[in-house]
Write a protein that holds these residues in place. Structure first.
Motif, PDB file in Angstrom:
ATOM      1  N   LEU A   7       0.854  -1.187   0.000  1.00 18.48           N
ATOM      2  CA  LEU A   7       0.000   0.000   0.000  1.00 18.48           C
ATOM      3  C   LEU A   7       0.886   1.231   0.000  1.00 18.48           C
ATOM      4  O   LEU A   7       1.999   1.206   0.527  1.00 18.48           O
ATOM      5  CB  LEU A   7      -0.908  -0.003   1.229  1.00 18.48           C
ATOM      6  CG  LEU A   7      -2.007  -1.062   1.213  1.00 18.48           C
ATOM      7  CD1 LEU A   7      -2.712  -1.111   2.560  1.00 18.48           C
ATOM      8  CD2 LEU A   7      -2.995  -0.798   0.109  1.00 18.48           C
ATOM      9  N   PRO A   8       0.421   2.322  -0.598  1.00 17.45           N
ATOM     10  CA  PRO A   8       1.245   3.533  -0.630  1.00 17.45           C
ATOM     11  C   PRO A   8       1.456   4.102   0.770  1.00 17.45           C
ATOM     12  O   PRO A   8       0.635   3.910   1.670  1.00 17.45           O
ATOM     13  CB  PRO A   8       0.440   4.504  -1.496  1.00 17.45           C
ATOM     14  CG  PRO A   8      -0.926   3.939  -1.580  1.00 17.45           C
ATOM     15  CD  PRO A   8      -0.846   2.482  -1.278  1.00 17.45           C
ATOM     16  N   ALA A   9       2.571   4.799   0.911  1.00 16.72           N
ATOM     17  CA  ALA A   9       2.884   5.459   2.179  1.00 16.72           C
ATOM     18  C   ALA A   9       1.899   6.603   2.427  1.00 16.72           C
ATOM     19  O   ALA A   9       1.270   7.110   1.493  1.00 16.72           O
ATOM     20  CB  ALA A   9       4.307   5.997   2.138  1.00 16.72           C
ATOM     21  N   LYS A  10       1.775   6.999   3.664  1.00 12.98           N
ATOM     22  CA  LYS A  10       0.922   8.138   4.011  1.00 12.98           C
ATOM     23  C   LYS A  10       1.426   9.376   3.277  1.00 12.98           C
ATOM     24  O   LYS A  10       2.621   9.628   3.215  1.00 12.98           O
ATOM     25  CB  LYS A  10       0.946   8.360   5.518  1.00 12.98           C
ATOM     26  CG  LYS A  10       0.023   9.458   5.969  1.00 12.98           C
ATOM     27  CD  LYS A  10      -0.203   9.387   7.465  1.00 12.98           C
ATOM     28  CE  LYS A  10      -0.998  10.536   7.994  1.00 12.98           C
ATOM     29  NZ  LYS A  10      -2.280  10.763   7.402  1.00 12.98           N
ATOM     30  N   LEU A  11       0.498  10.125   2.713  1.00 15.40           N
ATOM     31  CA  LEU A  11       0.857  11.315   1.936  1.00 15.40           C
ATOM     32  C   LEU A  11       1.097  12.517   2.833  1.00 15.40           C
ATOM     33  O   LEU A  11       0.372  12.720   3.806  1.00 15.40           O
ATOM     34  CB  LEU A  11      -0.284  11.664   0.970  1.00 15.40           C
ATOM     35  CG  LEU A  11      -0.637  10.633  -0.094  1.00 15.40           C
ATOM     36  CD1 LEU A  11      -1.871  11.080  -0.854  1.00 15.40           C
ATOM     37  CD2 LEU A  11       0.529  10.418  -1.034  1.00 15.40           C
ATOM     38  N   ASP A  12       2.088  13.321   2.453  1.00 13.38           N
ATOM     39  CA  ASP A  12       2.222  14.610   3.125  1.00 13.38           C
ATOM     40  C   ASP A  12       1.134  15.521   2.564  1.00 13.38           C
ATOM     41  O   ASP A  12       0.553  15.255   1.511  1.00 13.38           O
ATOM     42  CB  ASP A  12       3.619  15.198   2.918  1.00 13.38           C
ATOM     43  CG  ASP A  12       3.932  15.471   1.463  1.00 13.38           C
ATOM     44  OD1 ASP A  12       3.430  16.496   0.940  1.00 13.38           O
ATOM     45  OD2 ASP A  12       4.652  14.680   0.837  1.00 13.38           O
ATOM     46  N   SER A  13       0.834  16.600   3.265  1.00 13.35           N
ATOM     47  CA  SER A  13      -0.316  17.434   2.897  1.00 13.35           C
ATOM     48  C   SER A  13      -0.156  18.079   1.517  1.00 13.35           C
ATOM     49  O   SER A  13      -1.129  18.179   0.769  1.00 13.35           O
ATOM     50  CB  SER A  13      -0.585  18.494   3.958  1.00 13.35           C
ATOM     51  OG  SER A  13       0.542  19.308   4.141  1.00 13.35           O
ATOM     52  N   GLU A  14       1.031  18.487   1.148  1.00 12.05           N
ATOM     53  CA  GLU A  14       1.232  19.125  -0.160  1.00 12.05           C
ATOM     54  C   GLU A  14       1.010  18.127  -1.301  1.00 12.05           C
ATOM     55  O   GLU A  14       0.336  18.440  -2.291  1.00 12.05           O
ATOM     56  CB  GLU A  14       2.638  19.711  -0.254  1.00 12.05           C
ATOM     57  CG  GLU A  14       2.864  20.497  -1.525  1.00 12.05           C
ATOM     58  CD  GLU A  14       4.220  21.170  -1.538  1.00 12.05           C
ATOM     59  OE1 GLU A  14       4.887  21.074  -2.583  1.00 12.05           O
ATOM     60  OE2 GLU A  14       4.596  21.781  -0.531  1.00 12.05           O
ATOM     61  N   THR A  15       1.548  16.935  -1.164  1.00 10.12           N
ATOM     62  CA  THR A  15       1.363  15.908  -2.182  1.00 10.12           C
ATOM     63  C   THR A  15      -0.109  15.536  -2.285  1.00 10.12           C
ATOM     64  O   THR A  15      -0.652  15.386  -3.384  1.00 10.12           O
ATOM     65  CB  THR A  15       2.206  14.664  -1.858  1.00 10.12           C
ATOM     66  OG1 THR A  15       3.583  15.049  -1.802  1.00 10.12           O
ATOM     67  CG2 THR A  15       2.015  13.575  -2.897  1.00 10.12           C
ATOM     68  N   ARG A  16      -0.764  15.406  -1.150  1.00 13.08           N
ATOM     69  CA  ARG A  16      -2.189  15.070  -1.139  1.00 13.08           C
ATOM     70  C   ARG A  16      -3.000  16.111  -1.894  1.00 13.08           C
ATOM     71  O   ARG A  16      -3.838  15.770  -2.724  1.00 13.08           O
ATOM     72  CB  ARG A  16      -2.706  14.945   0.296  1.00 13.08           C
ATOM     73  CG  ARG A  16      -4.153  14.545   0.349  1.00 13.08           C
ATOM     74  CD  ARG A  16      -4.675  14.504   1.796  1.00 13.08           C
ATOM     75  NE  ARG A  16      -6.062  14.164   1.823  1.00 13.08           N
ATOM     76  CZ  ARG A  16      -7.062  15.009   1.545  1.00 13.08           C
ATOM     77  NH1 ARG A  16      -6.822  16.256   1.229  1.00 13.08           N
ATOM     78  NH2 ARG A  16      -8.315  14.600   1.580  1.00 13.08           N
TER      79      ARG A  16
END
Length: 99
Positions: A7-16
């Motif tokens: 599963l993908p890693a948790k996204l940082d807010s900017e990438t999200r």
């Protein structure tokens, strides 16, 4: 589609925010699963499924970028709108692709 089996890693807010701005309109405008796959493919992305989650994949690298939930479009919500996807399970029993 072959993709990284994690599963993908948790996204940082900017990438999200960037993924939401770019990918969510594609998911929202899709009329059916094949149309969604075509729309994503035209932009270099693909769909995969892992442990009951929709995964958006970078087609060049096979890297899982995010889940549908990460961009506020979980699999359950898309299935209610587009119908239940027909999936083909992989040998590991955890991953699948659209049939």
């Amino acid at each position: 589609m072959i993709f990284d089996q994690t599963l993908p890693a948790k996204l940082d807010s900017e990438t999200r925010v960037q993924l939401v701005r770019f990918l969510r309109p594609l998911l929202d405008s899709a009329a059916d699963w094949p149309g969604l796959v075509r729309s994503l493919a035209a932009r270099g992305y693909g769909l995969g499924f892992r442990d009951g989650r929709l995964i958006v994949v970078d087609k060049m690298t096979g890297q899982a970028l995010c889940t549908g939930r990460d961009i506020d479009r979980p699999l359950a919500a898309l299935a209610r709108r587009l119908g239940r996807p027909r999936l083909r399970a992989t040998a590991d029993g955890h991953s699948a692709a659209l049939a």
